[in-house]
Write a protein that holds these residues in place. Structure first.
Motif, PDB file in Angstrom:
ATOM      1  N   VAL A  63     -10.427  -2.437  -2.341  1.00  0.00           N
ATOM      2  CA  VAL A  63      -9.678  -1.184  -2.444  1.00  0.00           C
ATOM      3  C   VAL A  63      -9.971  -0.443  -3.745  1.00  0.00           C
ATOM      4  O   VAL A  63      -9.521   0.696  -3.919  1.00  0.00           O
ATOM      5  CB  VAL A  63      -8.148  -1.425  -2.318  1.00  0.00           C
ATOM      6  N   THR A 120      -3.717   3.069  -3.803  1.00  0.00           N
ATOM      7  CA  THR A 120      -3.934   4.160  -2.854  1.00  0.00           C
ATOM      8  C   THR A 120      -3.731   5.513  -3.528  1.00  0.00           C
ATOM      9  O   THR A 120      -4.506   6.457  -3.326  1.00  0.00           O
ATOM     10  CB  THR A 120      -2.981   4.018  -1.658  1.00  0.00           C
ATOM     11  N   GLN A 158     -15.330   1.367   0.617  1.00  0.00           N
ATOM     12  CA  GLN A 158     -14.035   0.747   0.891  1.00  0.00           C
ATOM     13  C   GLN A 158     -13.765   0.684   2.393  1.00  0.00           C
ATOM     14  O   GLN A 158     -13.351  -0.361   2.913  1.00  0.00           O
ATOM     15  CB  GLN A 158     -12.936   1.545   0.190  1.00  0.00           C
TER      16      GLN A 158
END
Length: 734
Positions: free
Chosen positions: A446, A376, A453
């Protein structure tokens, strides 16, 4: 028009338009083919055909119509925009001379221009354009054997081809090229050379020779003449030319080593790759600095603007023709390509190297939670395709995490089960194996671009829901009521329970990520923010519950393994003070989105603000459009548009200030700093959350005080000032 031929054959008649050369000079006739002038047929057809009609054979159908070429249309007919129809024809016309020039100074200058333009072409290719029309628009790459008399250019071209082959390989293996199908299409271009080792050895030999040349030009003039002949005729410029050539060759060498090291299995080459990345960054800086020298000695000065030039000197490079390979891209129409400038290309490679360095800095932590936080954080910098492909291949190798950890071991570790559970027989069940494949798919998803995504994550939620139901039913049928008991010592029941809890938690994390990516992609209008925050609140509450349940069971299991007795439930009253920091971090966000939802709902109810003005969709239709994928997966359960309307209809300025959700979020953010003192990313996120909560708390007090008295005197907007997803209320006088 179509005469029952292939798209490539359909493009051939367009060659007849080029009058200076007969058709036979480009594509000679054979015993089975005869060239015929089609001009009379076309003229006759033009007089008889109406608009929308076309000449076709009996077996022509709609599918063929979609692939047909419109002759004489530059956007469809790839032969229309070709200046040359073969590499040999361009060479005969003097496009790529070897040697480049009999004047040695001009030869070195032009070699540097070719190197710089190839760098711009490569960056343009990485951005999604065709390899054939970017890097391989260089004639020296298409006929590498011609550059042998020029060792510097020859070695550079060979390492470029080896680099392109390595990048095509990594993107193809990662299967992320579906984002841009043209990226990995080689069109039969000569990517395969004499091998990587031979390319590097040739490059090293040329580099060593240039180093001796540089040392010689720094020596006394008498020694210089004795040692070796200079590269070019201007002795005073010898050092500058040597340095400019060396930094470009060294960058190519180190960049190729970066790509090779990162492909080593199980991340064994990451440490060495970081050293080559540092060297590549250093050489890029030298390349950038060499621009001043090259511009100063460019004959006639720089005629191209700094934003458009594709070389450091500003001169046009020789040996390139962008339309040379446009015909090999059939049946796709040729693209109009604008090359990145030389400065933009340098910036692209600097960012690419930073992204690759970020990947190499990862410790290959076996924890799935840590891994997802890392990905992330990596995605927040908007990395390009090449970097994301390397990350995916690092994470998933031969169906294992980092090529070493089986997926079942990853799942049991994520579920908080003991290390010995990774060898449990439950991993042989079909539903468990499917869960492992689902985790692999999630790791690949991801690593894709933001838009891809989000779409893939939303669609995968139903798969997670199905696996949960299948896993629950399979073991309920096999072990009966043992899974429903609260205190059993059955090993399978305990393993299944914790895996099911983790599975739910993971599904809610995916839903949370899905909603947050919508903000990054700017899919929500300001009038829809409170709707999204309301749904996000429901998802975060469930995510916090599942995370807390998993961590509590893990804590109890760990205590049992250490032989400790579980404390009485009467002593667990103060457990709130022992809530894990990860859960409290989620609670901080829960308070924040709750406050945003209530504030925006009150503005709609009291001041008729933030209403959608679109005439095409009702609010209920917008709700379904945004959350349809979550609704199909029942995440969360019993969440509907009607429950949204009912829960937000009571929000008023008089009842949203107490309790102040923003103040609670701000308080939690401050308290959590000590818990994440060693986690810089979490500390930065907490600071952002605290800023949003602080400013929104002040804004809410102003709105509640003045809005009830003078509702028309305020103008409230929501802007992403401190956080990319959590908006800050901005209050102005109307």
């Amino acid at each position: 028009m179509d005469w029952n031929s292939t798209p490539a054959e359909q493009a051939e008649p367009s060659m007849g338009r080029r009058s200076p050369l007969p058709l036979s000079s480009t594509i000679p006739a054979s015993p089975n083919t005869v060239w015929v002038d089609a001009t009379p047929l076309l003229q006759a057809a033009c007089t008889d055909l109406l608009d929308g009609e076309l000449i076709h054979g009996e077996n022509f159908n709609l599918f063929a119509a979609m692939s047909a070429l419109e002759i004489m249309d530059p956007k469809m007919d790839s032969g229309m925009i070709c200046k040359y129809y073969s590499v040999d024809e361009a060479i005969e016309d003097g496009v790529g001379p070897v040697p480049i020039s009999f004047d040695r100074t001009t030869d070195v200058q032009c070699t540097l221009d070719i190197m710089d333009h190839l760098l711009a072409c490569e960056a343009t290719w990485h951005k999604g354009h065709s390899l054939a029309q970017t890097v391989f628009s260089c004639i020296y790459l298409l006929r590498p054997e011609r550059t042998v008399p020029s060792p510097i250019l020859h070695s550079y071209c060979k390492i470029i081809r080896a680099t392109c082959k390595a990048i095509v390989s990594v993107v193809s293996d990662a299967r992320t090229h579906e984002e841009e199908d043209l990226f990995t299409m080689a069109y039969g271009l000569p990517l395969d050379g004499d091998g990587d080792e031979k390319s590097l050895s040739l490059l090293n030999a040329v580099e060593e020779n240039l180093c001796r040349q540089l040392r010689a030009c720094k020596a006394q003039s008498s020694r210089r003449k004795q040692d070796m002949e200079p590269l070019q005729s201007d002795i005073d410029m010898e050092e500058g030319y040597c340095k400019a050539l060396l930094c470009r060759l060294r960058f190519r060498k180190h960049f190729f080593h970066v790509l090779a090291c990162m492909r080593r299995p199980q991340g064994k080459g990451l440490e060495l790759a970081r050293k080559h990345i540092a060297s590549s960054m250093s050489e890029l800086e030298c390349i950038r600095k060499s621009a001043d020298f090259l511009i100063s000695i460019a004959s006639g000065g720089c005629s191209i603007g700094i934003e458009d030039r594709t070389t450091a000197s500003g001169r046009q490079p020789i040996g390139f023709d962008a339309s040379l390979n446009s015909r090999v891209s059939a049946p796709a129409p040729p693209r109009s390509i604008k090359m990145l400038s030389w400065n933009k290309a340098i910036e692209y490679f600097e960012k690419l190297l930073r992204d690759l360095d970020f990947i190499c800095s990862y410790s290959l932590d076996p924890s799935l939670e840590v891994l997802l936080r890392f990905v992330t954080q990596f995605q927040s910098s908007r990395p390009d395709l090449v970097a994301r492909s390397h990350l995916q291949l690092l994470l998933v190798q031969e169906g294992r995490l980092y090529g070493r950890d089986p997926m079942f071991a990853v799942i049991t570790r994520a579920a908080g089960l003991p290390e010995t559970t990774k060898n449990h027989d439950i991993q042989r069940y079909e539903s468990v194996m499917q869960l492992g494949q689902l985790v692999i798919n999630m790791l690949k998803i991801v690593c894709t671009n933001t838009a891809w995504q989000r779409r893939k994550l939303g669609k995968s939620l139903q798969d997670w829901r199905v696996i949960y139901v299948q896993l629950e039913l399979a073991f309920t049928n096999k072990f009966g009521e043992v899974l429903a008991t609260s205190n059993d010592e059955n090993g399978v029941a305990r393993v299944v329970k914790q895996i099911l809890i983790w599975l739910e938690e993971q599904a809610y994390w995916i839903a949370f990520r899905f909603l947050m990516l919508g903000f990054e992609l700017e899919l929500y209008s300001p009038s829809e923010f409170f709707m999204v925050y309301w749904y996000l609140y429901a998802v975060l509450v469930k995510l916090a519950e599942k995370t807390d349940s998993r961590m509590e069971i893990t804590e109890i299991t760990a205590a049992k393994r250490k032989g400790k007795k579980r404390k009485d439930s009467s002593k667990d009253v103060g457990r709130e003070t022992r809530i894990p920091p990860a859960v409290r971090f989620l609670q901080c966000q829960i308070h924040l989105v709750e406050g945003l939802t209530l504030l925006q709902a009150a503005l709609r109810n009291e001041m008729a603000a933030l209403h959608s003005l679109t005439p095409f969709n009702s609010e209920q239709e917008i709700f379904l459009q945004h959350f349809e994928l979550l609704q199909k997966a029942c995440i969360p359960e019993q969440i509907t548009y009607h429950s949204f309307k009912e829960s937000t209809s009571y929000a008023r300025f008089s009842n949203i200030a107490t309790p102040n959700c923003f103040q609670q979020a701000q308080k939690l953010a401050k308290e959590l700093r000590s818990s994440f003192s060693n986690d810089h990313d979490r500390l930065a996120e907490l600071r952002r959350l605290e800023q949003v909560a602080e400013h929104n708390s002040v804004a809410m007090n102003v709105i509640c005080q003045l809005g009830a008295v003078e509702p028309n005197s305020l103008k409230v907007s929501f802007e992403f000032i401190h956080h990319p997803c959590y908006a800050t209320a901005v209050v102005r006088r109307a």
